[in-house]
Design a protein around this motif. Structure first.
Motif, PDB file in Angstrom:
ATOM      1  N   ARG A   1       0.835  -1.219   0.000  1.00  8.83           N
ATOM      2  CA  ARG A   1       0.000   0.000   0.000  1.00  8.83           C
ATOM      3  C   ARG A   1       0.860   1.256   0.000  1.00  8.83           C
ATOM      4  NH1 ARG A   1      -4.600   0.312   4.483  1.00  8.83           N
ATOM      5  NH2 ARG A   1      -5.241   2.113   3.237  1.00  8.83           N
ATOM      6  N   LEU A   2       1.982   1.198   0.682  1.00  4.14           N
ATOM      7  CA  LEU A   2       2.816   2.391   0.843  1.00  4.14           C
ATOM      8  C   LEU A   2       3.620   2.725  -0.410  1.00  4.14           C
ATOM      9  CD1 LEU A   2       3.973   1.936   4.526  1.00  4.14           C
ATOM     10  CD2 LEU A   2       2.061   3.268   3.632  1.00  4.14           C
ATOM     11  N   GLN A   3       3.561   1.892  -1.417  1.00 12.20           N
ATOM     12  CA  GLN A   3       4.218   2.214  -2.688  1.00 12.20           C
ATOM     13  C   GLN A   3       3.466   3.322  -3.414  1.00 12.20           C
ATOM     14  OE1 GLN A   3       4.518  -1.577  -4.663  1.00 12.20           O
ATOM     15  NE2 GLN A   3       6.135  -2.289  -3.285  1.00 12.20           N
ATOM     16  N   ASP A   4       2.237   3.585  -2.963  1.00 12.98           N
ATOM     17  CA  ASP A   4       1.420   4.669  -3.514  1.00 12.98           C
ATOM     18  C   ASP A   4       1.968   5.995  -2.971  1.00 12.98           C
ATOM     19  OD1 ASP A   4      -0.487   6.531  -4.156  1.00 12.98           O
ATOM     20  OD2 ASP A   4      -2.177   5.434  -3.303  1.00 12.98           O
ATOM     21  N   ASP A   5       2.345   6.896  -3.866  1.00 16.75           N
ATOM     22  CA  ASP A   5       2.951   8.177  -3.460  1.00 16.75           C
ATOM     23  C   ASP A   5       2.003   9.083  -2.682  1.00 16.75           C
ATOM     24  OD1 ASP A   5       5.292   7.426  -4.638  1.00 16.75           O
ATOM     25  OD2 ASP A   5       4.919   8.505  -6.515  1.00 16.75           O
ATOM     26  N   THR A   6       0.707   8.762  -2.656  1.00 18.73           N
ATOM     27  CA  THR A   6      -0.271   9.588  -1.957  1.00 18.73           C
ATOM     28  C   THR A   6      -0.029   9.583  -0.451  1.00 18.73           C
ATOM     29  OG1 THR A   6      -1.858   8.827  -3.604  1.00 18.73           O
ATOM     30  CG2 THR A   6      -2.762   9.986  -1.732  1.00 18.73           C
ATOM     31  N   ILE A   7       0.445   8.468   0.091  1.00 18.79           N
ATOM     32  CA  ILE A   7       0.581   8.316   1.548  1.00 18.79           C
ATOM     33  C   ILE A   7       1.831   9.047   2.037  1.00 18.79           C
ATOM     34  CG2 ILE A   7       0.864   6.656   3.436  1.00 18.79           C
ATOM     35  CD1 ILE A   7      -0.748   4.666   1.582  1.00 18.79           C
ATOM     36  N   GLN A   8       1.606  10.013   2.945  1.00 16.89           N
ATOM     37  CA  GLN A   8       2.684  10.845   3.485  1.00 16.89           C
ATOM     38  C   GLN A   8       3.041  10.501   4.930  1.00 16.89           C
ATOM     39  OE1 GLN A   8       4.162  13.194   1.420  1.00 16.89           O
ATOM     40  NE2 GLN A   8       2.843  12.221  -0.091  1.00 16.89           N
ATOM     41  N   GLU A   9       2.063   9.945   5.671  1.00 14.41           N
ATOM     42  CA  GLU A   9       2.294   9.644   7.085  1.00 14.41           C
ATOM     43  C   GLU A   9       1.659   8.312   7.457  1.00 14.41           C
ATOM     44  OE1 GLU A   9       1.395  11.358  11.607  1.00 14.41           O
ATOM     45  OE2 GLU A   9       0.629  12.457   9.874  1.00 14.41           O
ATOM     46  N   VAL A  10       2.389   7.557   8.273  1.00 16.66           N
ATOM     47  CA  VAL A  10       1.873   6.318   8.846  1.00 16.66           C
ATOM     48  C   VAL A  10       1.875   6.495  10.358  1.00 16.66           C
ATOM     49  CG1 VAL A  10       2.313   3.860   9.234  1.00 16.66           C
ATOM     50  CG2 VAL A  10       2.627   4.839   6.947  1.00 16.66           C
ATOM     51  N   ILE A  11       0.693   6.365  10.954  1.00 13.34           N
ATOM     52  CA  ILE A  11       0.560   6.453  12.411  1.00 13.34           C
ATOM     53  C   ILE A  11       0.529   5.022  12.952  1.00 13.34           C
ATOM     54  CG2 ILE A  11      -0.888   7.197  14.343  1.00 13.34           C
ATOM     55  CD1 ILE A  11      -2.163   9.236  12.363  1.00 13.34           C
ATOM     56  N   LEU A  12       1.446   4.704  13.826  1.00 16.60           N
ATOM     57  CA  LEU A  12       1.489   3.372  14.420  1.00 16.60           C
ATOM     58  C   LEU A  12       0.681   3.403  15.711  1.00 16.60           C
ATOM     59  CD1 LEU A  12       5.244   2.611  13.718  1.00 16.60           C
ATOM     60  CD2 LEU A  12       3.240   1.818  12.445  1.00 16.60           C
ATOM     61  N   ALA A  13      -0.468   2.732  15.685  1.00 16.27           N
ATOM     62  CA  ALA A  13      -1.393   2.741  16.825  1.00 16.27           C
ATOM     63  C   ALA A  13      -1.574   1.333  17.381  1.00 16.27           C
ATOM     64  CB  ALA A  13      -2.737   3.343  16.404  1.00 16.27           C
ATOM     65  N   THR A  14      -0.463   0.601  17.465  1.00 20.78           N
ATOM     66  CA  THR A  14      -0.526  -0.717  18.102  1.00 20.78           C
ATOM     67  C   THR A  14      -0.631  -0.510  19.614  1.00 20.78           C
ATOM     68  OG1 THR A  14       1.887  -0.782  18.060  1.00 20.78           O
ATOM     69  CG2 THR A  14       0.730  -1.946  16.290  1.00 20.78           C
ATOM     70  N   ASN A  15      -1.095  -1.536  20.315  1.00 22.73           N
ATOM     71  CA  ASN A  15      -1.276  -1.420  21.764  1.00 22.73           C
ATOM     72  C   ASN A  15       0.061  -1.162  22.466  1.00 22.73           C
ATOM     73  OD1 ASN A  15      -4.057  -1.847  21.636  1.00 22.73           O
ATOM     74  ND2 ASN A  15      -3.817  -4.066  21.717  1.00 22.73           N
ATOM     75  N   PRO A  16       0.036  -0.388  23.555  1.00 23.32           N
ATOM     76  CA  PRO A  16       1.277  -0.060  24.263  1.00 23.32           C
ATOM     77  C   PRO A  16       1.721  -1.173  25.219  1.00 23.32           C
ATOM     78  CG  PRO A  16      -0.547   1.106  25.253  1.00 23.32           C
ATOM     79  CD  PRO A  16      -1.114   0.354  24.080  1.00 23.32           C
ATOM     80  N   ASN A  17       1.893  -2.378  24.675  1.00 25.92           N
ATOM     81  CA  ASN A  17       2.442  -3.485  25.458  1.00 25.92           C
ATOM     82  C   ASN A  17       3.697  -3.971  24.733  1.00 25.92           C
ATOM     83  OD1 ASN A  17       1.414  -5.013  23.288  1.00 25.92           O
ATOM     84  ND2 ASN A  17      -0.416  -5.595  24.403  1.00 25.92           N
ATOM     85  N   VAL A  18       4.343  -4.985  25.247  1.00 26.51           N
ATOM     86  CA  VAL A  18       5.625  -5.429  24.683  1.00 26.51           C
ATOM     87  C   VAL A  18       5.502  -5.778  23.204  1.00 26.51           C
ATOM     88  CG1 VAL A  18       7.432  -7.196  24.830  1.00 26.51           C
ATOM     89  CG2 VAL A  18       6.476  -6.226  26.911  1.00 26.51           C
ATOM     90  N   GLU A  19       4.483  -6.576  22.853  1.00 22.30           N
ATOM     91  CA  GLU A  19       4.327  -6.993  21.461  1.00 22.30           C
ATOM     92  C   GLU A  19       3.975  -5.819  20.554  1.00 22.30           C
ATOM     93  OE1 GLU A  19       2.718  -8.444  24.022  1.00 22.30           O
ATOM     94  OE2 GLU A  19       3.632 -10.439  24.139  1.00 22.30           O
ATOM     95  N   GLY A  20       3.089  -4.942  21.037  1.00 24.15           N
ATOM     96  CA  GLY A  20       2.696  -3.772  20.254  1.00 24.15           C
ATOM     97  C   GLY A  20       3.863  -2.833  20.005  1.00 24.15           C
TER      98      GLY A  20
END
Length: 198
Positions: free
Chosen positions: A130-149
């Motif tokens: 998906r990120l190969q599309d030049d339209t995307i400027q920002e990726v927000i990482l909203a994984t859970n705030p635990n060790v795995e996230g």
């Protein structure tokens, strides 16, 4: 205690659900027996319909009954921002606050070497496509705030740094060890506002 086989099977089925132990399963089974047959059939139909008629969006991975999902189909959304979450229920939690107007990407899990789950076992390859599309400027990482996230967020941020896409992480307004789906809208909104580049 010995129950008739149909009740035992029903209890065993309820115990497959998270957080349901033997006592709760017995209570639910006997409650089901007291229900009107019409209500039991409606309940069974709802289970079967949900399983048969829902799938994952081919674009973002969110649960949907139409492909692409209603979020990916919405042309008014900001297509320059993608919020990466662990599960489909996290999209629903983010949408409740009504402050985020970008797109989503659902990973369907986190990297967890202890459980034998690597980057290729979750929806990271589709994110990279998906990120190969030049339209995307920002990726927000909203994984859970635990060790795995946190490990998953760090892995993705390292993958994306060379691409020139801005990578941000939601702020820790959420309790460490908590899950997005249980956070209230104010906490989620503050966490989104305080996101930082990693």
């Amino acid at each position: 205690m010995h129950y008739p086989e149909p009740i035992t099977k029903l209890m065993d089925s309820f115990m497959k659900l998270p957080g349901i132990g033997p006592k709760t399963a017995a209570r639910l089974a006997f409650f089901t027996l007291d229900m009107k047959e019409e209500d039991v059939l409606d309940f069974a139909k709802a289970l079967v319909d949900a399983k048969r008629n829902l799938s994952f969006c081919s674009v973002c991975g969110h649960i949907t009954d139409k492909d692409p999902c209603y979020i990916c189909s919405d042309t008014s959304r900001d297509r320059s921002i993608v919020c990466v979450v662990q599960e489909a229920k996290d999209v629903i939690a983010m949408e409740k606050m009504r402050d985020f107007h970008g797109l989503y990407h659902v990973l369907h899990g986190t990297i967890s070497p202890m459980d034998g789950i690597g980057p290729e076992d979750i929806n990271i390859p589709d994110l990279l496509k998906r990120l190969q599309d030049d339209t995307i400027q920002e990726v927000i990482l909203a994984t859970n705030p635990n060790v795995e996230g946190e490990a998953t967020a760090m892995y993705i941020s390292r993958l994306l740094k060379p691409s020139g896409i801005t990578v941000t992480r939601i702020a820790h307004g959420l309790p460490v060890g908590g899950d997005l789906e249980y956070a209230d809208e104010v906490t989620l909104s503050k966490a989104l506002e305080g996101r930082r580049e990693i």
